[in-house]
Every structure is written in structure tokens, then in C-alpha cells.
Design an enzyme around this catalytic site. Structure first.
Site, PDB file in Angstrom:
ATOM      1  N   TYR A   9     -13.688   5.374  10.275  1.00  0.00           N
ATOM      2  CA  TYR A   9     -14.385   5.939   8.753  1.00  0.00           C
ATOM      3  C   TYR A   9     -16.034   5.868   8.865  1.00  0.00           C
ATOM      4  O   TYR A   9     -16.850   6.047   7.867  1.00  0.00           O
ATOM      5  CB  TYR A   9     -14.123   5.303   7.489  1.00  0.00           C
ATOM      6  N   TYR A 137      -2.745   6.451  -1.317  1.00  0.00           N
ATOM      7  CA  TYR A 137      -3.001   6.277   0.189  1.00  0.00           C
ATOM      8  C   TYR A 137      -1.824   5.571   0.781  1.00  0.00           C
ATOM      9  O   TYR A 137      -1.548   4.500   0.519  1.00  0.00           O
ATOM     10  CB  TYR A 137      -4.309   5.468   0.382  1.00  0.00           C
ATOM     11  N   ASP A 240       5.416   1.263  -1.332  1.00  0.00           N
ATOM     12  CA  ASP A 240       4.324   0.788  -0.463  1.00  0.00           C
ATOM     13  C   ASP A 240       3.942  -0.479  -0.887  1.00  0.00           C
ATOM     14  O   ASP A 240       3.080  -0.231  -1.687  1.00  0.00           O
ATOM     15  CB  ASP A 240       3.630   2.141  -0.089  1.00  0.00           C
ATOM     16  N   LYS A 269       0.018  -5.568   6.150  1.00  0.00           N
ATOM     17  CA  LYS A 269      -1.244  -6.360   5.786  1.00  0.00           C
ATOM     18  C   LYS A 269      -1.133  -7.938   5.763  1.00  0.00           C
ATOM     19  O   LYS A 269      -1.436  -8.380   6.709  1.00  0.00           O
ATOM     20  CB  LYS A 269      -2.147  -5.656   4.499  1.00  0.00           C
TER      21      LYS A 269
HETATM   22  C1  LIG Z   1      -3.412  -0.232   4.550  1.00  0.00           C
HETATM   23  C2  LIG Z   1      -2.179   0.685   4.105  1.00  0.00           C
HETATM   24  C3  LIG Z   1      -1.559   1.361   4.763  1.00  0.00           C
HETATM   25  C4  LIG Z   1      -1.836   1.662   6.238  1.00  0.00           C
HETATM   26  O1  LIG Z   1      -1.393   0.356   6.755  1.00  0.00           O
HETATM   27  P1  LIG Z   1      -2.178   0.444   8.224  1.00  0.00           P
HETATM   28  O2  LIG Z   1      -1.790  -0.821   8.982  1.00  0.00           O
HETATM   29  O3  LIG Z   1      -3.556   0.255   8.243  1.00  0.00           O
HETATM   30  O4  LIG Z   1      -1.554   1.683   9.074  1.00  0.00           O
HETATM   31  C5  LIG Z   1      -0.510   1.971   4.009  1.00  0.00           C
HETATM   32  N1  LIG Z   1      -0.292   1.805   2.653  1.00  0.00           N
HETATM   33  C6  LIG Z   1      -1.068   1.191   1.861  1.00  0.00           C
HETATM   34  C7  LIG Z   1      -1.037   1.127   0.523  1.00  0.00           C
HETATM   35  C8  LIG Z   1      -2.136   0.556   2.575  1.00  0.00           C
HETATM   36  O5  LIG Z   1      -3.224  -0.181   1.779  1.00  0.00           O
END
Ligand SMILES: *Cc1c(COP(=O)(O)O)cnc(C)c1O
Length: 424
Positions: A9, A137, A240, A269
Site C-alpha cells: 500500500y 473489505y 468474515d 488474524k
Molecule cells: C485482513 C482481512 C482479510 C484478509 O486477510 P489476509 O490475511 O490479509 O489475507 C479478510 N477479511 C477481513 C475482514 C480482514 O480484515
């Protein structure tokens, strides 16, 4: 000497050299110069125990002595089995199956493929698209870019590469919204489903907190309503929880605020406490059992090389243990109250003209500015005061590690406020 590392980025033309991190302990990381920075972002929200946690480090060391890696194709191992059982135990009831992968984006790719194949296998081959939300996202891979906000989601350059999905408006009802406010948002969702459900395999959302798309927070009633709409229209619901999972919204999972179970849920994460890259896509019996059958179409054709990596699974297990034994949900509640007191209830900050909104949910706080311009230079300003802040667009936020002390939280909120209220 210039580094060959290509940073994410980053505008290469005017980027300043990245400071070199050599270690860390607790909520701080340490630079080569000896400078210690209090990490207000816990490294893109994953280092929930902070740096150098002795138990997590020991778990990795121990596992490394036994088994660093083995393929999950046709084989298994204790850390993968145990972690899957633990994830089934702690996630909303009914999510009984765990598919591992190596990052949040890939976990979401897996979720989307699973949903589409489920629809094919259950006699709905026309359901080939996703319904996503504006401000969403879901990751930076091609499949994920296609379900990020198509206008503000940083990927508009790739529009012609990406498959076209459907989008419903981002929810506008706040966390403590009235039924009427939620109704308005659900109406928009129903509208999208009524028009396109024949071609929609799944609705996907970051429940309660659209994170990277601007820290947009919404009501548990919206999530509950979405669950009902999905059932009504024969659409799967994918959560997600890559960002919201593991306590970030104040409960273990955002789904827990609504007390509902999505058909598919993605974790990453915080899963390993940030110590290794890994992800898990969980599915209900209904989804999983549709894949039991004789045709070649019944196999799920996905298998990341590093899925179920023993080091990642082992440290994830230890992370969970620390989370539960040390009452992290209690820590998060205390931390959340402090963020509310110091940001949400600060009159001067809220009345300050460049500030559009201040929001707090669980261990997340954001000051939304009217323009990104208003945050230019805030990183340097914070660093001079010993804090690592990295805004997203016009959103200055903190998602601290849950072990961040009261004094440290105040240091973070003081810097965030001082930036806006500084004499110009
Ligand atoms: C960070 C994130 C992703 C992507 O995860 P990566 O490990 O960076 O590929 C997907 N969805 C959400 C909500 C995120 O915050």
C-alpha cells in the site's frame, strides 16, 4: 542502501524508509535505534497478546522440536485435530467442520467456493454470484477483491479482471440502533435479494464491524435480520470474522452479539495471536454434508500447501488457552469502557469541526475525519510521542492488543486527541 523489500500500500515515489523492528514485548515493539513504540494497531489487528508473549513463543519452540510441517492431504496431526475441535467448541453452535488455509484472503476464497459448490450440489447451479456490502473489505486476492467495495475498496483499477457480483448498501444503523433504523438497512438488503436471489449463492459480511472499509459499526439486529433473509431466499450466510473474531467487538465473535450461526465463518488474524499466518473456514453440517456423494463434483478442490501447519495450529491452541485462562473478554470490556470514556465522551474532540464521528465497539475505537487530508502527518506526530498509529484513509483508529495497560491506552487516546486538538 535501498532495500529490495517492496512495501504494501505504499507510494514508492515519496515513501520514507521503513523503521526496522528488532523485537518487542507486551504492547510495544522495539526499533533498531532502541526506540520503543506503543502499537495502537497490534500489527493489523492480529497481535492480540502483544509481542514476545512467553507462552506463545514457548509453544512454537516446543512444536518446532516435534514437527514443523507436514501436508494435510491424506495425513493429519495432533495440533490440527485439537485446534479444529477447539474452534468447533468456541464458535457459534452448529459450525462443526473446519477447513484450514494460510491467510484471511484465502480463507474467504475457500468460503466462496464452498458456498457456490454447495448450491450446485443441492440443485441450484444458477447461484454463481455473491451478494456483498458496500464498504466491505474481504482481502486482496482476485476473488476477494471482487467482493470488496467496488468504489472505495482500493481495487477499482482491476475492475475488468474481476467477476461481477451484487452489492447491497452498507448498513447505516449504529450498534445501539432503534428497530426503525435497522429496518431501513434490512429493507435495502431484502431489495437486493428479491431482485437477484436466483443467482446468489451467499451473502457475505463482516458482522458488526466493517473494518478496513472505514470501521463502520452496525447493530446485532441487522445481523439477525440478515440471517432470516438468507433463509427466506435460499442464500447462504458467510461471516468474515477475520477482523472481528477473537474478541475485537467485545464478545468472542461478532456473531455472538446476535446469537446466530452463519452457514460459513472465516477466522484468521487473531487466530494464532498473530504469531503465524493461518486461517480457518468453518461450516455447518448442512453445508458440509452436501459434499458427501459419489460424483467427481462432490470433492472440494482446494488445498493450500501450508493448510493446518503444525506450528500455526499449536500456537493458535496456546493463544486460545491464554485468552480463556486470563479472562480476555473481561480485559476487553475494561479496555472498551476506557476507550468510551476517553474518546466517545470527550466533548472537545466530538465538537471539533474536522471530526465527523467518533465510534467505539469492543476493543476498537475510531475517529472519523471529514477528509484524509486531516490525517496527513499523524503517523510522524504519533511516533514522536512514542505511539505507532497508521490511519486508513480518513479513519484514525486504534485496535490495541488486549494486554495493553490502562496507562498505555491513555497514551494512545491522548495522542489521537492531541492530533486533532493541537494548536495549528
Ligand atoms: C485482513 C482481512 C482479510 C484478509 O486477510 P489476509 O490475511 O490479509 O489475507 C479478510 N477479511 C477481513 C475482514 C480482514 O480484515
Amino acid at each position: 542502501m535501498k532495500t529490495p523489500v517492496w512495501h504494501p500500500y505504499a507510494h514508492l515515489k515519496n515513501q520514507t524508509p521503513a523503521p526496522k523492528v528488532v523485537g518487542g514485548d507486551g504492547a510495544h515493539f522495539v526499533l533498531e535505534s532502541g526506540e520503543r513504540l506503543l502499537d495502537a494497531t497490534c500489527s493489523w489487528w492480529c497481535m492480540i497478546h502483544g509481542y514476545g508473549h512467553p507462552r506463545l513463543v514457548a509453544a512454537i519452540r516446543e512444536q518446532a522440536g516435534e514437527l514443523c510441517h507436514v501436508m494435510l492431504g491424506g495425513l493429519t496431526h495432533e495440533p490440527a485435530d485439537r485446534l479444529a475441535r477447539e474452534l468447533v467448541r468456541i464458535t457459534p453452535a452448529g459450525l462443526n467442520h473446519v477447513f484450514y488455509s494460510d491467510s484471511g484472503s484465502v480463507g474467504m476464497e475457500v468460503a466462496m467456493k464452498m458456498a457456490l459448490q454447495y448450491q450446485v450440489l443441492t440443485g441450484h447451479p444458477g447461484k454463481q454470484k455473491m451478494l456483498s456490502l458496500m464498504k466491505a473489505y474481504h482481502g486482496d486476492t482476485t476473488g476477494c477483491m471482487a467482493v470488496c467495495d467496488p468504489e472505495e475498496g482500493m481495487h477499482s483499477l482491476f475492475a475488468s479482471l474481476l467477476p461481477k457480483h451484487h452489492f447491497a448498501p452498507a448498513p447505516t444503523a449504529p450498534f445501539d440502533a432503534t428497530a426503525e433504523q435497522v429496518e431501513h438497512d434490512l429493507h435495502a438488503l431484502r431489495d437486493a435479494l428479491e431482485r437477484h436471489h436466483d443467482e446468489i449463492a451467499a451473502l457475505l459480511m463482516e458482522p458488526l464491524l466493517q473494518a478496513a472499509g472505514g470501521l463502520n459499526m452496525t447493530s446485532p439486529d441487522y445481523v439477525t435480520g440478515a440471517r432470516e433473509l438468507c433463509d427466506e431466499f435460499g442464500v447462504l450466510l458467510i461471516f468474515d470474522e477475520v477482523a472481528t473474531g477473537f474478541g475485537r467487538t467485545g464478545k468472542l465473535f461478532a456473531a455472538d452479539h446476535a446469537g446466530i450461526t452463519p452457514d460459513i465463518m472465516v477466522l484468521s488474524k487473531g487466530l494464532t495471536g498473530g504469531y503465524l499466518g493461518h486461517a480457518a473456514t468453518l461450516a455447518t453440517d448442512r453445508v458440509h454434508d452436501a459434499f458427501i456423494g459419489d460424483t467427481p463434483q462432490h470433492a472440494f478442490m482446494h488445498g493450500p500447501t501450508f493448510m493446518g501447519n503444525p506450528l500455526a495450529c499449536r500456537v493458535a491452541l496456546e493463544s486460545l488457552r491464554v485468552f480463556e485462562e486470563e479472562d480476555y473478554l473481561g480485559k476487553i470490556a475494561t479496555l472498551s469502557q476506557q476507550l468510551q470514556r476517553e474518546l466517545l465522551e470527550d466533548q472537545a474532540l466530538n465538537a471539533h469541526p474536522p471530526v465527523a464521528d467518533v465510534r467505539v465497539l469492543g476493543a476498537t475505537a475510531v475517529i472519523e475525519a471529514h477528509s484524509a487530508e486531516a490525517l496527513k502527518g499523524v503517523g510522524v506526530f504519533a511516533r514522536e510521542r512514542g505511539v505507532w498509529l497508521r490511519p486508513i484513509g480518513r479513519w484514525l483508529y486504534t485496535m490495541p492488543a488486549y494486554i495493553t495497560s490502562e496507562t498505555e491506552i491513555s497514551q494512545i487516546t491522548d495522542v489521537m486527541k492531541a492530533w486533532f486538538l493541537r494548536p495549528q
